[in-house]
Structure formats: C-alpha cells, structure tokens
Design a protein around this motif. Structure first.
Motif, PDB file in Angstrom:
ATOM      1  N   ILE A  64       0.860  -1.172   0.000  1.00 21.37           N
ATOM      2  CA  ILE A  64       0.000   0.000   0.000  1.00 21.37           C
ATOM      3  C   ILE A  64       0.906   1.234   0.000  1.00 21.37           C
ATOM      4  O   ILE A  64       1.652   1.420  -0.946  1.00 21.37           O
ATOM      5  CB  ILE A  64      -1.054  -0.046   1.124  1.00 21.37           C
ATOM      6  N   ALA A  65       0.873   2.080   1.005  1.00 24.75           N
ATOM      7  CA  ALA A  65       1.697   3.290   0.990  1.00 24.75           C
ATOM      8  C   ALA A  65       2.844   3.213   1.993  1.00 24.75           C
ATOM      9  O   ALA A  65       3.421   4.225   2.364  1.00 24.75           O
ATOM     10  CB  ALA A  65       0.821   4.503   1.277  1.00 24.75           C
ATOM     11  N   ASN A  66       3.184   2.015   2.437  1.00 24.06           N
ATOM     12  CA  ASN A  66       4.241   1.850   3.433  1.00 24.06           C
ATOM     13  C   ASN A  66       5.628   1.843   2.801  1.00 24.06           C
ATOM     14  O   ASN A  66       5.779   1.660   1.601  1.00 24.06           O
ATOM     15  CB  ASN A  66       4.023   0.541   4.207  1.00 24.06           C
ATOM     16  N   GLU A  67       6.617   2.013   3.636  1.00 30.28           N
ATOM     17  CA  GLU A  67       8.011   1.928   3.199  1.00 30.28           C
ATOM     18  C   GLU A  67       8.337   0.495   2.790  1.00 30.28           C
ATOM     19  O   GLU A  67       7.624  -0.441   3.136  1.00 30.28           O
ATOM     20  CB  GLU A  67       8.941   2.350   4.347  1.00 30.28           C
ATOM     21  N   LEU A  68       9.444   0.323   2.110  1.00 31.77           N
ATOM     22  CA  LEU A  68       9.894  -1.003   1.703  1.00 31.77           C
ATOM     23  C   LEU A  68      10.134  -1.879   2.924  1.00 31.77           C
ATOM     24  O   LEU A  68      10.828  -1.481   3.858  1.00 31.77           O
ATOM     25  CB  LEU A  68      11.188  -0.904   0.893  1.00 31.77           C
ATOM     26  N   ASP A  69       9.549  -3.056   2.900  1.00 30.93           N
ATOM     27  CA  ASP A  69       9.797  -4.080   3.915  1.00 30.93           C
ATOM     28  C   ASP A  69      10.844  -4.998   3.294  1.00 30.93           C
ATOM     29  O   ASP A  69      10.533  -5.802   2.413  1.00 30.93           O
ATOM     30  CB  ASP A  69       8.497  -4.836   4.215  1.00 30.93           C
ATOM     31  N   SER A  70      12.091  -4.836   3.706  1.00 34.64           N
ATOM     32  CA  SER A  70      13.184  -5.559   3.053  1.00 34.64           C
ATOM     33  C   SER A  70      13.314  -7.017   3.480  1.00 34.64           C
ATOM     34  O   SER A  70      14.108  -7.755   2.905  1.00 34.64           O
ATOM     35  CB  SER A  70      14.513  -4.832   3.275  1.00 34.64           C
ATOM     36  N   ASP A  71      12.544  -7.426   4.470  1.00 37.03           N
ATOM     37  CA  ASP A  71      12.532  -8.831   4.895  1.00 37.03           C
ATOM     38  C   ASP A  71      11.094  -9.213   5.234  1.00 37.03           C
ATOM     39  O   ASP A  71      10.743  -9.460   6.382  1.00 37.03           O
ATOM     40  CB  ASP A  71      13.452  -9.034   6.101  1.00 37.03           C
ATOM     41  N   ALA A  72      10.259  -9.228   4.195  1.00 36.09           N
ATOM     42  CA  ALA A  72       8.829  -9.468   4.382  1.00 36.09           C
ATOM     43  C   ALA A  72       8.572 -10.857   4.964  1.00 36.09           C
ATOM     44  O   ALA A  72       9.167 -11.838   4.535  1.00 36.09           O
ATOM     45  CB  ALA A  72       8.099  -9.321   3.044  1.00 36.09           C
ATOM     46  N   GLN A  73       7.679 -10.889   5.947  1.00 34.92           N
ATOM     47  CA  GLN A  73       7.252 -12.146   6.557  1.00 34.92           C
ATOM     48  C   GLN A  73       5.810 -12.397   6.137  1.00 34.92           C
ATOM     49  O   GLN A  73       4.955 -11.521   6.265  1.00 34.92           O
ATOM     50  CB  GLN A  73       7.370 -12.072   8.078  1.00 34.92           C
ATOM     51  N   LEU A  74       5.544 -13.565   5.642  1.00 44.49           N
ATOM     52  CA  LEU A  74       4.246 -13.910   5.089  1.00 44.49           C
ATOM     53  C   LEU A  74       3.091 -13.564   6.018  1.00 44.49           C
ATOM     54  O   LEU A  74       2.116 -12.927   5.606  1.00 44.49           O
ATOM     55  CB  LEU A  74       4.232 -15.398   4.721  1.00 44.49           C
ATOM     56  N   ASP A  75       3.175 -13.949   7.279  1.00 46.19           N
ATOM     57  CA  ASP A  75       2.060 -13.744   8.208  1.00 46.19           C
ATOM     58  C   ASP A  75       1.741 -12.279   8.469  1.00 46.19           C
ATOM     59  O   ASP A  75       0.635 -11.950   8.888  1.00 46.19           O
ATOM     60  CB  ASP A  75       2.305 -14.482   9.517  1.00 46.19           C
TER      61      ASP A  75
END
Length: 143
Positions: A9-20
């Motif tokens: 959406i409009a969030n910053e980059l999540d460089s280590d995204a976790q599925l949950d």
C-alpha cells in the motif's frame, strides 16, 4: 524460505517481508485500508543477479484483486484469471496502470498467490488459473 521484499500500500519497503504480516490484509479485507493510494502491493524476489520476479496485487476497491506475476528472468508476465470472458476488457486503475477486468479474484484467491510466491517466486501459483500476457489482446489505446 526465500527472502522477499515488499512495498505494501503506501508503506516503506519491507526488506525482509514475513508472510504472516500480510495475511490479515487478505483474510480480513477492508476497502478503507486498501483504499490508500496506491491500493496495491508488490512482492519482490531479488538475488545477487537483480530482480528475478515480482508479484503485484491491485485492489479494485470492492474486495477483488488483480494479480500479476512478472518473471524477469524469463521475460514473461502472467495475470490471474477470475473470468476468462472478460480478460479482453480493461480498466484504468490510475497511475497509468491497466488491468484486465477478468483478472480480478477474491481476496482468498489472491492470498494463495502470495503464499505460493513466498515458496516458489519464479512460478505461477498452481492454485490459480493464469494467462500469459503474450496471449492477451491488448487494446491499441493501451500500447
């Protein structure tokens, strides 16, 4: 598990995204949450070679998502198929984004694509029907 990055959406980059982290956005869909401009998510699989693939989720504001998988290493793109009858009709989603009307699927179906991307980011989820963009008839006005 494969390391995935995410612009959500409009969030910053999540460089280590976790599925949950992203599960509630699909299982408990809210037009208000997804309605933030832009109402989309991009899950990215990168290696030392660069961007290998990306899964794009586009919200239509009414509880359906268009899902597109771009596999950079194959130079191929695929759209989810919710209705084959309307894959030749397109909507303008803003910001020069167009999506086949028939590509919109329920949040639970889009979530399956996200889950499978986290385990096999170079393959279309076997739990969805997909259409290669090369097999689609794009209107001349979009090209």
């Amino acid at each position: 598990m494969t390391k995935i990055k995410c612009y959500f959406i409009a969030n910053e980059l999540d460089s280590d995204a976790q599925l949950d982290t992203y599960r509630p956005y699909f299982e408990e869909y809210s037009a208000e949450v997804w309605g933030v401009v832009p109402g989309e998510a991009a899950f990215l699989y990168e290696t030392h070679l660069g961007l290998e693939s990306a899964l794009f989720i586009l919200d239509n504001g009414t509880g359906s998502f268009s899902v597109r998988l771009d596999v950079s290493v194959l130079r191929k793109s695929f759209y989810s198929v919710g209705s084959m009858d309307t894959m030749g009709d397109f909507i303008d989603a803003g910001d020069d984004q167009f999506a086949p009307v028939g590509s919109f699927v329920a949040p639970a179906v889009a979530w399956m694509a996200v889950e499978d991307f986290f385990t096999s980011p170079l393959e279309c989820s076997p739990r969805l029907t997909w259409m290669d963009t090369e097999d689609m008839e794009w209107p001349a006005s979009l090209g």
